[in-house]
Scaffold this motif. Structure first.
Motif, PDB file in Angstrom:
ATOM      1  N   PHE A 282       0.862  -1.193   0.000  1.00 16.15           N
ATOM      2  CA  PHE A 282       0.000   0.000   0.000  1.00 16.15           C
ATOM      3  C   PHE A 282       0.888   1.229   0.000  1.00 16.15           C
ATOM      4  O   PHE A 282       1.519   1.511   1.005  1.00 16.15           O
ATOM      5  N   TYR A 283       0.945   1.923  -1.085  1.00 20.33           N
ATOM      6  CA  TYR A 283       1.745   3.146  -1.104  1.00 20.33           C
ATOM      7  C   TYR A 283       0.889   4.378  -0.825  1.00 20.33           C
ATOM      8  O   TYR A 283       1.343   5.334  -0.239  1.00 20.33           O
ATOM      9  N   MET A 284      -0.352   4.353  -1.289  1.00 16.31           N
ATOM     10  CA  MET A 284      -1.199   5.530  -1.085  1.00 16.31           C
ATOM     11  C   MET A 284      -1.886   5.419   0.279  1.00 16.31           C
ATOM     12  O   MET A 284      -2.097   4.314   0.786  1.00 16.31           O
ATOM     13  N   ASN A 285      -2.230   6.557   0.850  1.00 17.69           N
ATOM     14  CA  ASN A 285      -2.975   6.546   2.109  1.00 17.69           C
ATOM     15  C   ASN A 285      -4.298   7.301   1.927  1.00 17.69           C
ATOM     16  O   ASN A 285      -4.668   7.668   0.806  1.00 17.69           O
ATOM     17  N   ASP A 286      -5.017   7.544   3.038  1.00 19.00           N
ATOM     18  CA  ASP A 286      -6.342   8.184   2.937  1.00 19.00           C
ATOM     19  C   ASP A 286      -6.250   9.552   2.269  1.00 19.00           C
ATOM     20  O   ASP A 286      -7.146   9.943   1.508  1.00 19.00           O
ATOM     21  N   THR A 287      -5.175  10.286   2.575  1.00 17.36           N
ATOM     22  CA  THR A 287      -5.029  11.626   1.977  1.00 17.36           C
ATOM     23  C   THR A 287      -4.855  11.499   0.462  1.00 17.36           C
ATOM     24  O   THR A 287      -5.460  12.255  -0.307  1.00 17.36           O
ATOM     25  N   SER A 288      -4.041  10.517   0.038  1.00 15.77           N
ATOM     26  CA  SER A 288      -3.859  10.293  -1.405  1.00 15.77           C
ATOM     27  C   SER A 288      -5.218  10.018  -2.043  1.00 15.77           C
ATOM     28  O   SER A 288      -5.543  10.566  -3.104  1.00 15.77           O
ATOM     29  N   HIS A 289      -6.006   9.162  -1.400  1.00 15.40           N
ATOM     30  CA  HIS A 289      -7.321   8.810  -1.961  1.00 15.40           C
ATOM     31  C   HIS A 289      -8.240  10.031  -2.004  1.00 15.40           C
ATOM     32  O   HIS A 289      -9.001  10.210  -2.963  1.00 15.40           O
ATOM     33  N   ARG A 290      -8.146  10.884  -0.984  1.00 19.84           N
ATOM     34  CA  ARG A 290      -8.992  12.099  -0.978  1.00 19.84           C
ATOM     35  C   ARG A 290      -8.615  13.024  -2.137  1.00 19.84           C
ATOM     36  O   ARG A 290      -9.472  13.654  -2.736  1.00 19.84           O
ATOM     37  N   ILE A 291      -7.307  13.100  -2.412  1.00 19.88           N
ATOM     38  CA  ILE A 291      -6.859  13.968  -3.512  1.00 19.88           C
ATOM     39  C   ILE A 291      -7.364  13.405  -4.850  1.00 19.88           C
ATOM     40  O   ILE A 291      -7.857  14.148  -5.704  1.00 19.88           O
TER      41      ILE A 291
END
Ligand SMILES: Nc1ncnc2c1ncn2[C@@H]1O[C@H](COP(=O)(O)OP(=O)(O)OP(=O)(O)O)[C@@H](O)[C@H]1O
Ligand SMILES: C[C@@](O)(CCOP(=O)(O)OP(=O)(O)O)CC(=O)O
Length: 420
Positions: A282-291
């Protein structure tokens, strides 16, 4: 060159940019030579905002090769550094500096040791591809010092052996790394598709996302993917080859719609093969997904893409806006959703800070007064502190020599890195 001759230090300083892939490299078919399983395409970022500066020095008084990174000595024993040094030394030619009375014969370079000092104008090992800028800079600058033939394809192939993505930082503009077919890697090198002036409307905003967790390095992550992901075969053999052709067309024609769709799709597929790896990465996190969601909603509401997103092996978002006007609208949306933790706008926007005033954002009060973007559905949540800072950049030029001695990171009198 005898022991009785006076000791001298010969130096060269260069600066190389970093790059961000829009069609990703992920997976090697040869670990030692760093040969990829597919072609990739990147855009080089403006070196004023993200680059490595490296000084290399040679002197008969140096007993061994040494390197300093950001003022701290680091080991040069790693296989990748050694491959780059070996390959450049092999191609070294005669050098004569009449002013300093230095004459180095081609064969002397095998015996001469080098000192290397490098500095990144952005955080190292923070998922901003410092290794790409750093290794490209090392190879480029050593090549200058040792008077290596200016064959950029060959330099890129040597930089590739330092870090795969570094081979694309040998050029400015849009760059393609051709995977090649040969087992010895001789045809695996980067070529420039177009230079940085071809599509200079583009504005690149990087959201450096706060992340406490230690990420899996690209090197080990892609090794695990090659070993365990069935999806990677399909990606490398079927999806990427046709995407590369479409991406080359989109870049040549400055077709932003096609460029954005391909860029987002390829980033998402790269993260899908990471998820398809066992154990999953998992490289992306919740903030990445929000963006991603913020951009997708806006693009959808406009009917045509305004912004492309892409994420490397970490949670940071790289957002490419079609022009400056779009970039200001993007920035308003980003700052509305991710206001700064500290009451300081200046340290929240690095790189080309003038984008702030273009977006009408001179103070924290302006950020607080931003209206909710119309495409957002209520209630509008804000995520203060989830982005550490932004960097505003643009497509930029390739490596260059810095002739002004004041840029040198090694003291010519001592042969050591300055300030250590
Ligand atoms: N200026 C430089 N000169 C030489 N080597 C460098 C330089 N900057 C970084 N490196 C090398 O790259 C390593 C960091 O690479 P790493 O892949 O961990 O981070 P990154 O490239 O910043 O992030 P990512 O690959 O996730 O985008 C450093 O430990 C060092 O070995
Ligand atoms: C996700 C990527 O950034 C992966 C970069 O991988 P590296 O070039 O850092 O890996 P090594 O070749 O093992 O040094 C995608 C890309 O830049 O194309």
């Amino acid at each position: 060159m005898g022991a009785t001759e006076p000791q001298w230090v010969l130096m060269a300083t260069g600066r190389s940019p970093t790059n961000i892939a829009v069609i990703k490299y992920w997976g090697k078919r040869d670990e030692a030579l760093i040969l990829p399983v597919n072609d990739s395409i990147s855009v080089t970022l403006d070196p004023d905002h993200l680059s490595a500066t490296t000084t290399v020095a040679a002197s008969p008084s140096f007993p061994s090769d040494r390197m300093w990174l950001n003022g701290k000595e680091i080991a040069l024993s790693g296989g990748r550094f050694q491959s780059c040094l070996r390959e450049i030394r092999k191609r070294a030619r005669d050098v004569e500096d009449e002013k300093k009375g230095i004459k180095i014969k081609k064969e002397d370079w095998e015996k001469l040791h080098v000192h290397i000092a490098s500095y990144n104008n952005f955080p190292t090992a923070a998922g901003l591809a410092s290794s790409a800028a750093g290794l490209a800079c090392l190879v480029f600058t050593l090549g200058k010092l040792m008077n290596v033939n200016e064959d950029y394809g060959e330099l890129s192939s040597i930089a590739r052996q330092g870090s795969g993505s570094a081979c694309r930082s040998i050029y400015g503009g849009f760059v393609k790394w051709c995977m090649g077919k040969n087992d010895d890697g001789s045809d695996s090198m980067a070529v420039q598709l177009v230079d940085e002036s071809h599509w200079d409307d583009l504005v690149i905003i990087i959201a450096v996302v706060s992340s406490k967790q230690k990420e899996t390095s690209s090197t080990s992550g892609m090794r695990d993917t090659v070993e365990t992901s069935p999806l990677l075969q399909y990606r490398a053999q079927t999806v990427v080859p046709s995407r590369i052709l479409k991406m080359e067309d989109a870049i040549k024609n400055r077709d932003f719609e096609s460029f954005a769709r391909l860029t987002c799709a390829d980033s998402n597929q790269f993260h899908a093969v990471c998820l398809d790896t066992s154990p999953p990465i998992f490289y992306m996190n919740d903030t990445s997904h929000r963006i991603i969601s913020l951009v997708e909603k806006w693009n959808h509401s406009e009917g045509t893409p305004q912004v492309a997103y892409t994420f490397d092996a970490g949670p940071n978002a790289v957002l490419i806006a079609r022009n400056r006007k779009t970039a200001t609208l993007l920035l308003q949306r980003l700052l509305y959703t991710f206001p700064p933790q500290e009451n300081d706008l200046d340290s929240y926007m690095l790189g080309d800070k003038s984008i702030l005033s273009d977006a009408g954002l001179q103070s924290i009060a302006d950020v607080e007064a931003l209206p909710a973007p119309p495409e957002m559905k209520a209630p509008n949540q804000k995520f203060k502190g989830d982005v550490s800072y932004f960097i505003c950049s643009r497509p930029g030029a390739g490596p260059k020599v810095l002739t002004d001695e004041s840029h040198a990171l090694i003291d010519s009198a001592t042969g050591l890195a300055k300030g250590v």
